[in-house]
Design a protein around this motif. Structure first.
Motif, PDB file in Angstrom:
ATOM      1  N   SER A 538      59.547   4.899  26.914  1.00 20.88           N
ATOM      2  CA  SER A 538      60.623   4.017  26.470  1.00 20.88           C
ATOM      3  C   SER A 538      60.399   2.560  26.865  1.00 20.88           C
ATOM      4  N   TRP A 544      55.654  -0.378  21.702  1.00 17.66           N
ATOM      5  CA  TRP A 544      56.796  -0.358  20.787  1.00 17.66           C
ATOM      6  C   TRP A 544      56.992  -1.688  20.073  1.00 17.66           C
ATOM      7  N   ARG A 563      62.160  11.353  26.448  1.00 14.44           N
ATOM      8  CA  ARG A 563      62.968  10.330  25.802  1.00 14.44           C
ATOM      9  C   ARG A 563      62.137   9.500  24.839  1.00 14.44           C
ATOM     10  N   ARG A 564      62.715   9.254  23.688  1.00 13.48           N
ATOM     11  CA  ARG A 564      62.241   8.295  22.704  1.00 13.48           C
ATOM     12  C   ARG A 564      60.908   8.637  22.057  1.00 13.48           C
ATOM     13  N   GLU A 568      65.279   8.579  17.208  1.00 13.61           N
ATOM     14  CA  GLU A 568      66.399   8.229  18.081  1.00 13.61           C
ATOM     15  C   GLU A 568      67.495   9.286  18.054  1.00 13.61           C
ATOM     16  N   THR A 569      67.747   9.874  16.894  1.00 10.95           N
ATOM     17  CA  THR A 569      68.828  10.863  16.758  1.00 10.95           C
ATOM     18  C   THR A 569      68.366  12.285  17.020  1.00 10.95           C
ATOM     19  N   THR A 571      67.561  14.956  19.472  1.00 13.44           N
ATOM     20  CA  THR A 571      67.780  15.272  20.895  1.00 13.44           C
ATOM     21  C   THR A 571      67.336  16.690  21.240  1.00 13.44           C
TER      22      THR A 571
END
Length: 875
Positions: A538, A544, A563-564, A568-569, A571
Motif C-alpha cells: 500500500s 503505485w 491489503r490493496r 479496492e472493493t 475484500t
C-alpha cells in the motif's frame, strides 16, 4: 386186622408214592418257573443295559451338541467383537473414560452401546452414519438425548477439525438439547436454526445435495466417499443436521425430508432425528431408546441393546474446545506431493508456464499460468501469513513440470533472512534446484544488487528481441519454433520484499522503476516474467505512482489480511484462513477470485526429497547457481578471477583486484595498472580494517601475476592502527621493502628519481602507503610523492595508497586548485558522495552513502559511473 394193616400200609405207600410224585412234579414246576424267571430276568437286564447304553449315548450327543453350540456362540461373539472394533476404531468406539478425538482416514461406524448376547463377550452396538446413512432416535427422550450426544461427539472425533459441520434445530428446547456443544458455534462448526427455520434448513440442505451432484461429483462419481477413495481428497465436509423437533411436518417439509433421506448420504448430508415422524427406509437406522436392557436397534434385529451413558460433560467440553481452536487456526495444509506430476520434466514452456498452486475448497486443483496473459504476478501478505511458503509451493510445482532447459529462476530476497538459501549449495547439503541461476540473500542494504538483476534481465530481453527480429517473429513461442537449437527458457524472476528496491528518491530507485516498467511491458512476449512479493504494497509510491506499470501485473495473489493487492472493493482476503490465498488473474476484480489451499512446502524434509530428485536429473553441464549473500564477506582465495591469475615473464598491464562487485555475475572489481598517466589507486576513508583489506587484496593479486623478482613491492606504514595489517601484508609477500616514519625518505627519494628518469624501470615497482596523509618531512616529502604520482606510472612505478579523507588526498596533490588526474582510480569507504565530487567526472557527486564493509570503486579509464563493491576478506 393184618389185612387191614396191609391195606393201610398199601394206602400209605400209595400216598407216599403219590406225594413223592407230586413233590417231584412241584419241584419240576418250580424249577421250570425259576428257569423261566431267570430267563426273563436276563432278558430284562439285557433290555435295561441296551436302554442305558442308548440313554448314555443320547446324553453324550446332547452334551456334545450343547458344547458345540456354546463354542459357536463364543466364536461368533468374539468375531463380532473384533469386527466391531475394526469398524469403529479410536474415537468411533472407545469408551468414554479414555476417549480422545482420533481423526480417521475414512468414515467409521459409531458405537451407541452393546449387544446383549447369551455370552459374556462384549460386542459393541454400532450404527452407520457418516457417508452411510441417517439415524432416527425414538423412545425415552432423556436416554435419546444421551444417544444423540454420543453420536455427535464420536462423529466429530473421527474427522479432522471442521470436517464435520453440525446444524441444530431444536424448537422445543431452543437449542438446549445441543447446549453442551455450544463452544463449537463461534468457530462455525455448529449452527443453530431457530423455531420456524426448518423449511429453510431443509431447502438449504437439498440445495447442497444438488450442487454437490452437479459440480463436485459431476457424473464421474456416485458419492463423496467414492471420490475420496479415488482421489485421496474430500472436497466437501460432512453436514449433520440434528432435528430435535416435535409435531407434524408440512407437506413441503415432508417432501424435502424424504429427498434428503434418499440422496443426502451420498453427498455427505446426514440427518439425526428425534421427535419427528420418519417412515422406515433404506439407509435409516432406528434406535428405540430405553433404560437398562430394553433398548432396540433396527440393525440388531431381535437382540436387545444396552445403550451407553451419555459422554461426560468434561470430555465434551475438552473436545469441543480443541476442535474450535484447530478450526480457528485454520486447516492443516495438504502435502507438497499433491502439486507434483506423475512424470517430471515433461511439459513445454513454449506458450507459457502452468502449474497448480494448490486445490480449491472443493478439492479441485487451482492452476496458475504465466504467459502472454497474465504475464507477471504480485503477491502480498502480512508477516506470518505464508508468503514464502506460497512461493516455495509455486516454484516446486513449476520445477517438477519443466526442465531447466524450459525454465530458469532468478531469486532475490530483500528481507533479512535466508528464505532462498535452500535452492543453492550449502555446507551441509551440496544439492541445488537445477532451475535456479541466481540466489540473492540479505540484500536489504544492497539495493544495487536488485538493480543489477534488472539490468541483467534488460540485457537478456534485448538479446531475445534481437533474435526475434533476426528470425522475423514476435514472441518466444515463434522464436523457439524457428530456432529450436537455441537456449530460450522462460525466465521467472522472484523478488521478495521488492519495495526495498524502490524505496527512496535516489538514482537507484529511479533506474529500477524504469527497468521494471520496460521489463513488465515488453518481457511478456520474450518469456521474461516477474513475481514481486511484499508484506504490504500500500505504501510503495514508486510503484503505485505508475499505473501503466501496475496494470502489467494482472495476476494478483492475496494471502490472509493482505491489503490493496486486489481491487479496492475486493475484500476476499480479509477472512481467509491460514494456508489459503486468493488467486485472481484479472487485476483483482472480485468476480475473478479463486480460493486456493496452499500445501506446506516450507518443510525442509519434504522439499529436500523433491530437490534431491531433480538435482540428480540435472544435465551434466549444468553448474550451481550464483549465490550472493550480503551478510557474507567474500574471500580473495575464492574469487574466480584470483584463481585465474598466473605469473608471466612480461606483464605490461598487471591487474589489481579490489573486492567483489555487487552484480549478477560473480566477478571482481579491478583496476589495470598500465604504463599510462594516472595509473595509481587511492583508498579513501577512516575505516582502518577496510583500508588494510583493500590494499592487501591489491598487493596479493599483483604478486600472483609475477614470478620471483618479477616486480618490486614496497610498504610504507605511517599509522600505528594500520601497523598489524601492514605487517601481515609484509609477511604474506615473498619479498618486499619495509618502511616506516623513520626511513620513508629513502623510498620516496629513490622512487622520485626513477619516476623522473628518461627510461622506464627494469621491472614494475608497486608502492603501498598506509595513511599517506600522515607523511612527515614537509615540502620535500610531499613534492617527492607528487612526482611519483604524476610521473611514476609511465615509468612502471605505481602508488597504491590510503588517505584518511578525500580532502587530505587533495592536499597531497597540491591543494584545492590542483588537478586530480594523478589518481586514475579510487576506492571510497566511509566517505560521502559529495566529498568525492572533485574525483568524479561530470556534474554532481556519485550516488553513494557509506555502509559497513562496502566501498565505492571508480576507474576513470573504464567507468561511466562508480560501482559498489564488497572488499575481500583475507581470512
Amino acid at each position: 386186622m393184618a389185612e387191614s394193616t396191609q391195606q393201610v400200609m398199601d394206602i400209605r405207600a400209595g400216598l407216599s408214592h403219590a406225594l413223592g410224585a407230586a413233590t417231584d412234579a412241584v419241584q419240576a414246576a418250580h424249577d421250570a418257573y425259576e428257569e423261566a424267571l431267570d430267563r426273563r430276568r436276563r432278558i430284562v437286564e439285557a433290555a435295561v443295559a441296551r436302554r442305558t447304553k442308548v440313554a448314555e449315548t443320547r446324553d453324550g450327543r446332547l452334551r456334545d451338541i450343547d458344547q458345540r453350540h456354546h463354542d459357536d456362540l463364543a466364536a461368533y461373539a468374539e468375531a463380532a467383537a473384533h469386527a466391531a472394533d475394526r469398524a469403529a476404531p479410536g474415537a468411533a468406539g472407545d469408551p468414554w473414560d479414555d476417549w480422545q478425538p482420533t481423526p480417521l482416514e475414512v468414515a467409521a461406524e459409531l458405537r451407541v452401546g452393546r449387544l446383549l448376547l447369551p455370552h459374556p463377550e462384549h460386542v459393541p452396538a454400532l450404527v452407520p452414519l457418516l457417508d452411510q446413512g441417517h439415524v432416527v432416535v425414538r423412545g425415552d427422550r432423556r436416554v435419546g438425548d444421551d444417544v444423540v450426544a454420543g453420536l455427535l461427539l464420536r462423529a466429530l472425533g473421527t474427522a479432522a477439525p471442521g470436517r464435520v459441520q453440525l446444524i441444530g434445530y431444536d424448537p422445543e428446547h431452543l437449542g438446549g438439547g445441543l447446549a453442551r456443544f455450544a463452544p463449537l458455534a463461534p468457530a462455525g462448526v455448529l449452527t443453530f436454526v431457530g423455531p420456524g427455520g426448518l423449511p429453510a434448513l431443509l431447502d438449504d440442505l437439498v440445495a447442497n445435495v444438488r450442487r454437490i451432484n452437479e459440480t463436485v461429483l459431476a457424473g464421474e462419481y456416485t458419492s463423496l466417499r467414492e471420490l475420496a477413495a479415488a482421489t485421496h481428497r474430500r472436497p466437501e465436509p460432512w453436514r449433520v443436521a440434528v432435528l430435535l423437533g416435535a409435531g407434524e411436518l408440512s407437506r413441503h417439509e415432508q417432501t424435502q425430508l424424504q429427498r434428503l433421506l434418499r440422496t443426502g448420504a451420498a453427498c455427505g448430508v446426514h440427518l439425526v432425528i428425534q421427535g419427528l415422524p420418519v417412515p422406515a427406509g433404506d439407509g435409516i437406522e432406528f434406535i428405540t431408546a430405553a433404560a437398562d436392557d430394553h433398548a432396540r436397534m433396527s440393525g440388531a434385529g431381535s437382540l436387545a441393546v444396552r445403550l451407553d451413558p451419555g459422554p461426560p460433560q468434561p470430555v465434551v467440553a475438552a473436545a469441543c474446545r480443541r476442535i474450535a481452536e484447530a478450526v480457528a487456526a485454520g486447516p492443516a495444509p495438504v502435502a507438497l506431493d499433491s502439486l507434483l506430476p506423475q512424470e517430471e520434466w515433461q511439459e513445454s514452456a513454449a506458450t507459457g508456464l502452468t502449474a497448480p498452486l494448490g486445490d480449491s475448497p472443493q478439492g479441485v486443483p487451482v492452476n496458475v499460468t504465466l504467459s502472454d496473459y497474465p504475464p507477471h504476478a504480485l503477491i502480498a501478505g502480512p508477516s506470518g501469513t505464508g508468503k514464502t511458503n506460497l512461493i516455495y509451493a509455486w516454484m516446486g510445482a513449476l520445477a517438477a513440470r519443466y526442465s531447466p532447459a524450459e525454465l530458469a529462476f532468478y531469486l532475490l530476497d530483500f528481507k533479512e533472512g535466508v528464505s532462498f538459501a535452500r535452492f543453492a549449495p550449502g555446507r551441509r547439503d551440496q544439492s541445488w534446484l537445477p532451475h535456479v541461476r541466481l540466489v540473492g540473500l540479505n540484500v536489504n542494504t544492497d539495493r544495487e544488487f536488485g538493480l543489477a538483476l534488472l539490468r541483467f534481465l534488460s540485457d537478456e530481453l534485448r538479446r531475445r528481441a534481437d533474435a526475434a527480429k533476426q528470425y522475423e517473429v514476435t514472441n518466444l513461442a515463434e522464436l523457439r519454433a524457428e530456432n529450436p537449437e537455441g537456449a530460450w527458457p522462460r525466465i521467472v524472476a522472484v523478488v521478495d520484499e521488492f519495495q526495498v528496491l524502490l524505496s527512496g528518491r535516489d538514482a537507484v530507485a529511479a533506474e529500477a522503476v524504469d527497468l521494471l516498467e520496460d521489463l513488465a511491458r515488453r518481457g511478456r512476449s520474450q518469456g521474461i516474467h516477474l513475481i514481486l512479493a511484499s508484506q504490504d504494497v500500500s505504501g510503495i509510491e514508486a510503484l503505485w505512482g505508475r499505473p501503466a506499470l501496475v496494470a502489467q501485473f494482472s495476476l494478483r495473489i492475496a494471502l490472509p489480511r493482505a491489503r490493496r493487492v486486489l481491487a479496492e472493493t475486493n475484500t476476499a482476503a480479509e477472512s481467509l484462513p491460514r494456508y489459503h490465498a486468493v488467486v485472481n488473474a484479472d487485476s483483482g476484480a472480485t468476480e475473478a477470485n479463486r480460493i486456493v489451499r496452499v500445501p506446506s512446502a516450507g518443510d525442509r524434509d519434504s522439499w529436500n526429497k523433491l530437490q534431491h530428485r531433480l538435482w540428480r536429473m540435472r544435465p551434466a553441464e549444468l553448474g550451481p547457481p550464483r549465490l550472493f549473500d550480503g551478510d557474507v564477506v567474500p574471500r580473495l582465495v575464492d574469487s574466480p578471477d584470483f584463481r585465474r591469475l598466473a605469473p608471466a615473464e612480461s606483464n605490461p598491464a598487471p591487474v589489481v583486484l579490489l573486492g567483489e562487485t555487487i552484480d549478477v555475475e560473480a566477478r571482481s572489481a579491478r583496476t589495470v595498472l598500465r604504463r599510462a598517466p594516472g595509473r595509481n589507486l587511492a583508498v579513501l576513508g577512516t575505516r582502518v580494517d577496510d583500508a588494510c583489506a583493500v590494499l592487501s587484496t591489491a598487493a596479493l593479486s599483483l604478486a600472483a601475476q609475477f614470478p620471483p623478482d618479477g616486480a618490486r613491492f614496497s610498504i610504507l606504514c605511517l599509522d600505528g592502527d594500520a601497523l598489524p595489517g601492514a605487517e601481515a601484508l609484509r609477511d604474506a609477500l615473498p619479498e618486499c621493502g619495509w618502511y616506516q616514519s623513520d626511513n620513508y625518505d629513502w623510498l620516496l627519494e629513490d622512487a622520485a628519481s626513477e619516476a623522473s628518469a628518461s627510461w622506464p624501470a627494469d621491472r614494475p615497482h608497486f608502492i603501498f602507503i598506509f595513511a599517506a596523509d600522515a607523511l612527515p618531512g614537509g615540502k620535500d616529502a610531499a613534492d617527492a610523492l607528487r612526482t611519483i604520482l604524476r610521473q611514476g606510472p609511465e615509468r612502471r612505478i605505481h602508488v597504491l595508497g590510503w588517505w584518511r579523507g578525500a580532502a587530505l588526498l587533495r592536499d597531497t596533490l597540491g591543494g584545492q586548485a590542483s588537478r586530480t588526474d594523478p589518481i586514475g582510480a579510487w576506492v571510497a569507504l566511509d566517505v560521502h558522495g559529495s566529498e568525492l565530487n572533485p574525483f568524479y567526472p561530470g556534474a554532481g557527486a556519485p550516488p553513494w552513502y557509506p555502509r559497513p564493509w562496502r566501498a565505492l570503486h571508480f576507474d576513470r579509464s573504464v567507468h561511466r559511473g562508480a560501482e559498489v563493491i564488497i572488499p575481500y576478506g583475507l581470512s
